[in-house]
Design a protein around this motif. Structure first.
Motif, mmCIF file in Angstrom:
data_model
loop_
_atom_site.group_PDB
_atom_site.id
_atom_site.type_symbol
_atom_site.label_atom_id
_atom_site.label_comp_id
_atom_site.label_asym_id
_atom_site.label_seq_id
_atom_site.Cartn_x
_atom_site.Cartn_y
_atom_site.Cartn_z
ATOM 1 N N MET A 1 5.548 -14.571 10.616
ATOM 2 C CA MET A 1 4.693 -14.582 9.822
ATOM 3 C C MET A 1 3.634 -13.377 9.962
ATOM 4 N N VAL A 2 3.380 -12.590 8.796
ATOM 5 C CA VAL A 2 2.449 -11.438 8.751
ATOM 6 C C VAL A 2 0.966 -12.017 9.153
ATOM 7 N N GLU A 3 0.436 -11.268 9.972
ATOM 8 C CA GLU A 3 -0.926 -11.433 10.208
ATOM 9 C C GLU A 3 -1.832 -10.629 9.540
ATOM 10 N N GLY A 4 -2.714 -11.363 8.731
ATOM 11 C CA GLY A 4 -3.573 -10.411 7.650
ATOM 12 C C GLY A 4 -3.999 -11.274 6.469
ATOM 13 N N ALA A 5 -4.981 -11.069 6.048
ATOM 14 C CA ALA A 5 -5.400 -11.604 4.719
ATOM 15 C C ALA A 5 -4.607 -11.457 3.762
ATOM 16 N N ARG A 6 -4.157 -12.372 2.849
ATOM 17 C CA ARG A 6 -3.462 -12.236 1.617
ATOM 18 C C ARG A 6 -4.368 -11.726 0.530
ATOM 19 N N ILE A 7 -3.748 -10.665 -0.110
ATOM 20 C CA ILE A 7 -4.459 -10.068 -1.122
ATOM 21 C C ILE A 7 -4.068 -10.630 -2.442
ATOM 22 N N ALA A 8 -2.750 -10.746 -2.630
ATOM 23 C CA ALA A 8 -2.235 -10.920 -3.927
ATOM 24 C C ALA A 8 -0.875 -11.402 -3.973
ATOM 25 N N ASP A 9 -0.276 -11.852 -4.986
ATOM 26 C CA ASP A 9 1.214 -12.125 -5.102
ATOM 27 C C ASP A 9 1.897 -10.781 -5.352
ATOM 28 N N LEU A 10 2.985 -10.660 -5.106
ATOM 29 C CA LEU A 10 3.870 -9.365 -5.445
ATOM 30 C C LEU A 10 3.695 -9.192 -6.915
ATOM 31 N N GLU A 11 4.069 -10.252 -7.448
ATOM 32 C CA GLU A 11 4.158 -10.376 -9.197
ATOM 33 C C GLU A 11 2.911 -9.958 -9.775
ATOM 34 N N THR A 40 10.235 2.396 -3.437
ATOM 35 C CA THR A 40 10.974 2.326 -1.938
ATOM 36 C C THR A 40 10.074 0.844 -1.547
ATOM 37 N N ASP A 41 10.972 0.463 -0.494
ATOM 38 C CA ASP A 41 10.506 -0.810 0.014
ATOM 39 C C ASP A 41 9.248 -0.768 0.576
ATOM 40 N N PRO A 42 8.192 -1.568 0.734
ATOM 41 C CA PRO A 42 8.225 -2.975 0.366
ATOM 42 C C PRO A 42 7.985 -3.109 -1.117
ATOM 43 N N GLY A 43 8.374 -2.278 -1.975
ATOM 44 C CA GLY A 43 7.903 -2.303 -3.448
ATOM 45 C C GLY A 43 6.394 -2.102 -3.995
ATOM 46 N N VAL A 44 5.719 -1.859 -3.045
ATOM 47 C CA VAL A 44 4.392 -1.620 -3.511
ATOM 48 C C VAL A 44 3.551 -0.833 -2.493
ATOM 49 N N GLU A 45 2.667 -0.089 -2.613
ATOM 50 C CA GLU A 45 1.745 0.616 -1.814
ATOM 51 C C GLU A 45 0.260 0.310 -1.945
ATOM 52 N N ALA A 46 -0.421 0.654 -1.054
ATOM 53 C CA ALA A 46 -2.137 0.529 -1.136
ATOM 54 C C ALA A 46 -2.598 1.703 -0.855
ATOM 55 N N TRP A 47 -3.450 2.266 -1.819
ATOM 56 C CA TRP A 47 -4.284 3.537 -1.594
ATOM 57 C C TRP A 47 -5.885 3.413 -1.900
ATOM 58 N N VAL A 104 4.532 -6.991 3.025
ATOM 59 C CA VAL A 104 4.983 -7.834 2.185
ATOM 60 C C VAL A 104 5.826 -9.016 2.447
ATOM 61 N N GLU A 105 5.630 -10.294 2.349
ATOM 62 C CA GLU A 105 6.311 -11.397 2.912
ATOM 63 C C GLU A 105 6.124 -12.695 2.116
ATOM 64 N N ASP A 106 7.401 -13.115 1.905
ATOM 65 C CA ASP A 106 7.381 -14.411 0.900
ATOM 66 C C ASP A 106 6.580 -14.269 -0.291
ATOM 67 N N GLY A 107 6.777 -12.975 -1.021
ATOM 68 C CA GLY A 107 6.252 -12.888 -2.354
ATOM 69 C C GLY A 107 4.799 -12.564 -2.421
ATOM 70 N N GLY A 108 4.327 -12.314 -1.065
ATOM 71 C CA GLY A 108 2.699 -12.171 -0.832
ATOM 72 C C GLY A 108 2.504 -10.850 -0.363
ATOM 73 N N VAL A 109 1.283 -10.236 -0.931
ATOM 74 C CA VAL A 109 0.885 -8.903 -0.386
ATOM 75 C C VAL A 109 -0.164 -9.252 0.700
#
Length: 138
Positions: A1-11, A40-47, A104-109
């Motif tokens: 399980m990823v530790e961190g706040a959920r920002i959004a769904d990947l979709e 490239t994986d994980p399909g999203v980047e943050a800037w 990104v894990e289980d469809g969440g960022v």
């Protein structure tokens, strides 16, 4: 399980454009961050939502302009690679956007960057309006 706040769904991250959210740094400064699609994986980047050439938001609240996998600065047209953050043209040539660590894990960022605390979706409230080199004032 990823530790961190959920920002959004990947979709929630548009195919062309960005998903805007706000974080707080260690000095309690609010900063805008954008999630952008990347091939490239994980399909999203943050800037961090600022051009490196000048204090100019890439996403002004309605999504960042993108073309062929690059973010476009709305002020001078510098283009940043959505996956690496690097710019090789225009006023910002030779610079890279500051990145923010995500997972990104289980469809969440999720925000995994220890330098920032997730505050909310959307941007920092600002009444200054857009910055522009246009001769027309707002």
């Amino acid at each position: 399980m990823v530790e961190g706040a959920r920002i959004a769904d990947l979709e929630d991250v548009p195919e062309r454009g960005s998903y805007l959210f706000t974080v707080e740094d260690a000095f309690t400064n609010e900063r805008e961050v954008i999630l952008v699609p990347c091939k490239t994986d994980p399909g999203v980047e943050a800037w961090i939502n600022n051009c490196t050439h000048e204090n100019q938001r890439l996403d002004r609240g309605s999504g960042a302009a993108m073309r062929d996998g690059e973010l476009i600065c709305p002020k001078h047209g510098s283009m940043f690679d959505a996956c690496s953050g690097a710019c090789d043209n225009g006023e910002a040539a030779g610079t890279s956007l500051p990145g923010v660590d995500i997972a990104v894990e289980d469809g969440g960022v999720f925000l995994t960057d220890d330098n920032y605390t997730y505050l909310r979706g959307g941007g920092v409230e600002d009444d200054d309006g857009p910055d522009s080199t246009s001769h027309i004032g707002f």
